[in-house]
Every structure is written in structure tokens, then in C-alpha cells.
Write an enzyme that holds these catalytic residues in place. Structure first.
Site, PDB file in Angstrom:
ATOM      1  CB  VAL A  96      54.101  47.005  27.978  1.00 42.25           C
ATOM      2  CG1 VAL A  96      54.341  48.629  27.761  1.00 42.25           C
ATOM      3  CG2 VAL A  96      54.762  46.173  27.026  1.00 42.25           C
TER       4      VAL A  96
ATOM      5  CB  THR B 166      54.477  46.762  19.783  1.00 42.62           C
ATOM      6  OG1 THR B 166      55.436  46.855  20.928  1.00 42.62           O
ATOM      7  CG2 THR B 166      55.257  46.606  18.368  1.00 42.62           C
TER       8      THR B 166
ATOM      9  CD  GLU C 278      57.805  47.577  25.306  1.00 43.62           C
ATOM     10  OE1 GLU C 278      57.337  46.795  24.406  1.00 43.62           O
ATOM     11  OE2 GLU C 278      58.710  47.098  25.538  1.00 43.62           O
TER      12      GLU C 278
ATOM     13  CG  LEU D  21      59.965  48.050  29.017  1.00 42.69           C
ATOM     14  CD1 LEU D  21      58.897  47.838  30.018  1.00 42.69           C
ATOM     15  CD2 LEU D  21      61.280  48.734  29.472  1.00 42.69           C
TER      16      LEU D  21
ATOM     17  CG  PHE E  27      70.224  40.095  21.501  1.00 46.73           C
ATOM     18  CD1 PHE E  27      70.477  40.857  22.702  1.00 46.73           C
ATOM     19  CD2 PHE E  27      68.939  39.808  21.366  1.00 46.73           C
ATOM     20  CE1 PHE E  27      69.596  41.184  23.523  1.00 46.73           C
ATOM     21  CE2 PHE E  27      67.903  40.052  22.405  1.00 46.73           C
ATOM     22  CZ  PHE E  27      68.249  40.687  23.543  1.00 46.73           C
ATOM     23  CG  LEU E  28      76.264  38.232  17.965  1.00 46.14           C
ATOM     24  CD1 LEU E  28      77.567  38.766  17.859  1.00 46.14           C
ATOM     25  CD2 LEU E  28      75.384  37.772  16.749  1.00 46.14           C
TER      26      LEU E  28
ATOM     27  CB  ALA F 177      74.083  29.656  19.228  1.00 42.12           C
TER      28      ALA F 177
ATOM     29  CB  CYS G 120      58.135  41.191  21.985  1.00 42.13           C
ATOM     30  SG  CYS G 120      57.487  41.902  23.194  1.00 42.13           S
TER      31      CYS G 120
HETATM   32  C1  UDX Z   1      62.476  41.708  23.399  1.00 44.07           C
HETATM   33  C2  UDX Z   1      63.413  42.696  23.229  1.00 44.07           C
HETATM   34  O1  UDX Z   1      64.704  42.502  23.600  1.00 44.07           O
HETATM   35  C3  UDX Z   1      62.958  44.042  23.883  1.00 44.07           C
HETATM   36  O2  UDX Z   1      63.693  45.135  23.511  1.00 44.07           O
HETATM   37  C4  UDX Z   1      61.523  44.326  23.314  1.00 44.07           C
HETATM   38  O3  UDX Z   1      60.829  45.424  23.981  1.00 44.07           O
HETATM   39  C5  UDX Z   1      60.718  42.958  23.692  1.00 44.07           C
HETATM   40  O4  UDX Z   1      61.038  41.773  23.181  1.00 44.07           O
HETATM   41  P1  UDX Z   1      62.115  39.985  25.330  1.00 44.07           P
HETATM   42  O5  UDX Z   1      61.199  39.099  24.298  1.00 44.07           O
HETATM   43  O6  UDX Z   1      61.518  39.994  26.639  1.00 44.07           O
HETATM   44  O7  UDX Z   1      62.485  41.215  24.752  1.00 44.07           O
HETATM   45  O8  UDX Z   1      63.341  39.131  25.735  1.00 44.07           O
HETATM   46  P2  UDX Z   1      64.777  38.863  24.909  1.00 44.07           P
HETATM   47  O9  UDX Z   1      65.955  38.885  26.069  1.00 44.07           O
HETATM   48  O10 UDX Z   1      65.041  39.987  23.733  1.00 44.07           O
HETATM   49  O11 UDX Z   1      64.963  37.460  24.387  1.00 44.07           O
HETATM   50  C6  UDX Z   1      64.162  37.245  23.277  1.00 44.07           C
HETATM   51  C7  UDX Z   1      64.210  35.646  22.909  1.00 44.07           C
HETATM   52  O12 UDX Z   1      65.592  35.544  22.287  1.00 44.07           O
HETATM   53  C8  UDX Z   1      64.455  34.836  23.917  1.00 44.07           C
HETATM   54  O13 UDX Z   1      63.850  33.659  23.641  1.00 44.07           O
HETATM   55  C9  UDX Z   1      65.826  34.512  24.323  1.00 44.07           C
HETATM   56  O14 UDX Z   1      66.130  32.969  24.564  1.00 44.07           O
HETATM   57  C10 UDX Z   1      66.248  34.559  22.787  1.00 44.07           C
HETATM   58  N1  UDX Z   1      67.825  34.975  22.786  1.00 44.07           N
HETATM   59  C11 UDX Z   1      68.084  36.256  23.092  1.00 44.07           C
HETATM   60  C12 UDX Z   1      68.647  34.166  22.205  1.00 44.07           C
HETATM   61  O15 UDX Z   1      68.520  32.975  21.735  1.00 44.07           O
HETATM   62  N2  UDX Z   1      69.857  34.455  22.279  1.00 44.07           N
HETATM   63  C13 UDX Z   1      70.278  35.829  22.541  1.00 44.07           C
HETATM   64  O16 UDX Z   1      71.386  35.972  22.479  1.00 44.07           O
HETATM   65  C14 UDX Z   1      69.379  36.818  23.104  1.00 44.07           C
END
Ligand code: UDX
Length: 434
Positions: A11, A122, A151, A153, A252-253, A255, A263
Site C-alpha cells: 500500500v 486498514t 485504499e 487497491l 466478483f462472481l 467461482a 486483505c
Molecule cells: C482486495 C480488494 O479487491 C481491494 O479492493 C482491497 O483494497 C484489497 O483486497 P486483492 O486481495 O488484492 O484486493 O485481490 P482481489 O482481486 O480482490 O482478489 C481477492 C481474492 O478473491 C483472490 O484470491 C481472488 O482469486 C479471489 N476472487 C476474486 C475470486 O475467487 N473470484 C472473483 O470473482 C474475484
């Protein structure tokens, strides 16, 4: 604006570099002399696309520097961002704020003139107020304000997420604090980014609520995927069908094997701890944590089933170890549970990850690390995609089939199409699809 960024982790480093890209003069501070020396030499301690170029360019322009001297960085700054780590405490999942409060104490000692102290890390609700108390106690004479600027990010797209955010959330207790934050983010606001001002406590909670909701959305579709497998439906089509409702949205859907990262696991546990501290149940997030942990542990069993019920004495090739593509981060990666589960079941694990193998070597044992995907699968009894790196999307399927001892292909990220894989002669297994 002169900014001091305390902490050069994911960050702090990305935020400091991006603030300098926006034209501010940024001094990034870290206690790790080796890290500061490496950054000064333009060597990045993390893999983040585009970061090395941005750091080099702004360092060359004299707008970005790295130092261990917190006092000099703070005394020359109008705004000091605290971006140190807030890891989960092992005993209760609460956020460990020791680094935050230590930084606040050092910042207090160095304050010289009107300064805005901003939490970028955070932090649980109420931390900003505690930082104000720490500073006021140490320096009753100091002229300072407090703000919260969480943030959002994502690793692997952190620069894009910083430079083109959906919104900037700012918790500020005074008009002066609001004005300084508006000045800092003026370049983004000029491009149309909304700046959302609220209270310190609300800004702190927005961060946790956002991550917990995203983790909930992922866990929801993962459970729907299990139902799809039982009733013969297609989870990708379900995701599309519900995502076309603008109240739900398509993202974010996807599977998969469960979420990991630096995070979601940390922040969901911290939210539960906040609920416990305040005697307010967080039943949904509690279930998300339980279901996700159980899912990651169950994935190895899917590979065992795909191999006929046992992997004892077999070799399993794993493609992708990091918790997501375009990062080197292994924190809470599903691969940790999957590799461990397969090894416990008697398999030899060979693996390839484009960026994560150095980090993986610190948390996985007895894995045979290979130079590329095809080397990993050569002679293996099954191939498993755990992380959907782009370079795994165009594998030469004829070559894959010729290298595998058995044409068993387990795709935990639904990278390939079941029909194509059946036609290619694989015994193909995926998530939530026939
Ligand atoms: C997350 C949040 O998205 C971000 O806004 C916050 O600041 C930090 O945490 P990050 O952890 O870097 O970011 O990655 P992200 O892309 O959110 O994926 C997190 C996890 O969810 C990963 O293991 C990814 O594989 C999983 N994921 C994400 C899924 O299984 N399905 C999805 O549709 C999206």
C-alpha cells in the site's frame, strides 16, 4: 504538496509512487535499510505491474525519494500518511496495531508546523481517534489534524486502481483536513473521480465493509457453484444472469477455490473482532470466513477424486501458486491448502508460477519447482490450474496430453471450456459447470 509516506509495503509503496506521479513531492519512509537502499536503486521488493517504471521516473524527476529518516521526512511534510502493516493477531484475528501506534509516536515527535496525519492502513474503527490522542499527549504543542483515507487497491492492478478509482473515501474531522485532502486528490477529482467525505469512524468502517462484502459475494457464488454441480446448471451463466441486474453487477462472481490474499482473510477476521468487541454479531461474515476456509481445504479432495480416489505415489502438476494472477503474493493462497492436502495424501507435487515461486518457497515444503508449465506437467498423473495466469490460458492441449501420464485436467478457475476439453480427450474437472 509535500507528503511523507510511512511504510513501503504494497500500500505505502504504490500510494507513494502514485502520489508522486500526480505531481506531489513524496518521501517514503521505512525502517528496513536494505529495502530503502533497494528502492533508491530502483529495485522493487514486490511484483506489481508498472510500479518499477513509475518509481524510476518519479525518482529521476526528484519527486520521489526513500529514506529511513522518518523525522526529516515528517518535518518537511504537509501531510503524513501512515501505511504500515496491520496483520491479523494469531490469537483472535484482531488487527495488530502496534506498528501503527509506533509510527504515530514517531510522527508526533517529528511534527514541525501544521501537519495532516492520515491513516492509509486498514485499521479498526476508532484507530484514527487513538492516533490523535497519542499525538496530542506526546506533543500538546503540535498543530495537527487527523484523517482516514482507506485504499481499495487490488494487487496486480494497484496502480490502475489508484489512478482510476471509483471513489476516494476521506474521513476528516476538520475543514482544514478536508481542504488538504482535496488539494492532494485534486488531479483525480479534475478527471472526474468523486471524493467522498465522511467522519473518521465511517471511513474506517467503509474499508472493512467493502472487503467483507466482496468476500461475501465471492463466497456466495462459490456455494452456488456447488449447487450448480448438483443440479446440472452452469455457474458462469448464473453469474452472468444475476450480474445483468445492476443491483448485483457482474464482477466478483467468478467461482473458484476460495479467496486468499493479504486483505480479505485479514479484514474479515478483523471485522469479526470488531463485532465481538462491541457485542454486535456479524453472522454473515462469520459464515463467509468458515465457508471459505472449508472450501480451500476441500479442493485437494477434488483432485484426489479426479484421480480415481487416491493420489498415493502419484505426481500432480500445479499451475499457479499465488493467490491471484499478476502478483507474487502467496498470503492465504488456496495453493497452500491444495499442495499441503495433496502431499498429505501421498502425492509428489511439481509446480510452476510465473512470479510466485520465490515467495512460495518460503511457505511450501517439498515442492518440485519447475521452469515452466510444460516442465511441471511432464510425466504427471494430473494437471491442476490453481491460479489463472494469462499464460495458462493458451496451453498447447496436444502437448499437454502427450506430456501427462493420464489425461486428468483439474481447472479450479474455469479457464477452459468443458466441451473443448472433452473433445481433446481429457478427463476434465472444473467449478460449477458440467
Ligand atoms: C482486495 C480488494 O479487491 C481491494 O479492493 C482491497 O483494497 C484489497 O483486497 P486483492 O486481495 O488484492 O484486493 O485481490 P482481489 O482481486 O480482490 O482478489 C481477492 C481474492 O478473491 C483472490 O484470491 C481472488 O482469486 C479471489 N476472487 C476474486 C475470486 O475467487 N473470484 C472473483 O470473482 C474475484
Amino acid at each position: 504538496m509535500r507528503i511523507a509516506m510511512i511504510g513501503t509495503g504494497y500500500v505505502g509503496l504504490v500510494s507513494g509512487a502514485c502520489f508522486s506521479e500526480l505531481g506531489h513531492s513524496v518521501a517514503c519512509v521505512d525502517v528496513d535499510e536494505d529495502k530503502v537502499a533497494a528502492l533508491t536503486a530502483r529495485h522493487m521488493p514486490i511484483y506489481e505491474p508498472g510500479l518499477d517504471a513509475m518509481v524510476a521516473e518519479n525518482s529521476d524527476r526528484g519527486r520521489l525519494s526513500f529514506t529511513t529518516d522518518l523525522a526529516s521526512a515528517v518535518s518537511g511534510a504537509e501531510a503524513v500518511f501512515i501505511a504500515v502493516g496491520t496483520p491479523s493477531r494469531a490469537e483472535d484475528g484482531d488487527a495488530d496495531l502496534s506498528h501503527v501506534y509506533a509510527a504515530a509516536g514517531e510522527v508526533a515527535a517529528a511534527l514541525d508546523g501544521a501537519t495532516l496525519v492520515v491513516t492509509k492502513s486498514t485499521v479498526p474503527v476508532g484507530t484514527g481517534g487513538e492516533i490523535a490522542r497519542i499525538i496530542a499527549k506526546a506533543r500538546p504543542d503540535a498543530d495537527f489534524d487527523i484523517a482516514s483515507n482507506p485504499e481499495f487497491l487490488r494487487e496486480g492492478s494497484a496502480i490502475k486502481d489508484f489512478m482510476h478509482p471509483d471513489r476516494v473515501v476521506i474521513g476528516a474531522a476538520s475543514e482544514r483536513a478536508r481542504q488538504i485532502m482535496r488539494d492532494i486528490y485534486k488531479p483525480l477529482e479534475a478527471l472526474g473521480t468523486p471524493l467522498f467525505f465522511t467522519t473518521l469512524e465511517t471511513a474506517e468502517l467503509i474499508k472493512y465493509a467493502a472487503n467483507a462484502f466482496l468476500a461475501t459475494k465471492i463466497t456466495f457464488i462459490n456455494e452456488i457453484a456447488d449447487l450448480c454441480e448438483a443440479v446440472g446448471a452452469n455457474v458462469e451463466d448464473v453469474a452472468t444472469g444475476i450480474g445483468l441486474d445492476n443491483r448485483i453487477g457482474p464482477r466478483f462472481l467468478a467461482a473458484g477455490p476460495g479467496f486468499g490474499g493479504s486483505c480479505f482473510p485479514k479484514d474479515t477476521l478483523a471485522l469479526l473482532a470488531m463485532g465481538r468487541h462491541h457485542g454486535v454479531e456479524q453472522n454473515i461474515v462469520e459464515a463467509v470466513v468458515t465457508v471459505n476456509d472449508r472450501r480451500k481445504r476441500a479442493m485437494a479432495g477434488r483432485v484426489v477424486a479426479a484421480c480415481g480416489g487416491s493420489v498415493g505415489g502419484m505426481t500432480i502438476a500445479i499451475l499457479g501458486l499465488t493467490f491471484k494472477p499478476d502478483t507474487d503474493d502467496m498470503r492465504d493462497s488456496p495453493a497452500i491448502d491444495i499442495v499441503g492436502g495433496l502431499q498429505a495424501a501421498g502425492a509428489v507435487v511439481r509446480a510452476f508460477d510465473p512470479e510466485g515461486m520465490e515467495e512460495a518457497g518460503k511457505c511450501l515444503n517439498d515442492v518440485v519447482y519447475c521452469g515452466d508449465a510444460y516442465e511441471a506437467m511432464d510425466g504427471a498423473d494430473a494437471l491442476v490450474i490453481v491460479t489463472e495466469w494469462d499464460q495458462f490460458r493458451g496451453l498447447d492441449l496436444d502437448r499437454v496430453k502427450s506430456l501427462l501420464r493420464e489425461p486428468v485436467f483439474v481447472d479450479f478457475r474455469n479457464v477452459y471450456a468443458p466441451d473443448d476439453m472433452a473433445k481433446a480427450g481429457f478427463r476434465y474437472h472444473c467449478i460449477g459447470r458440467d
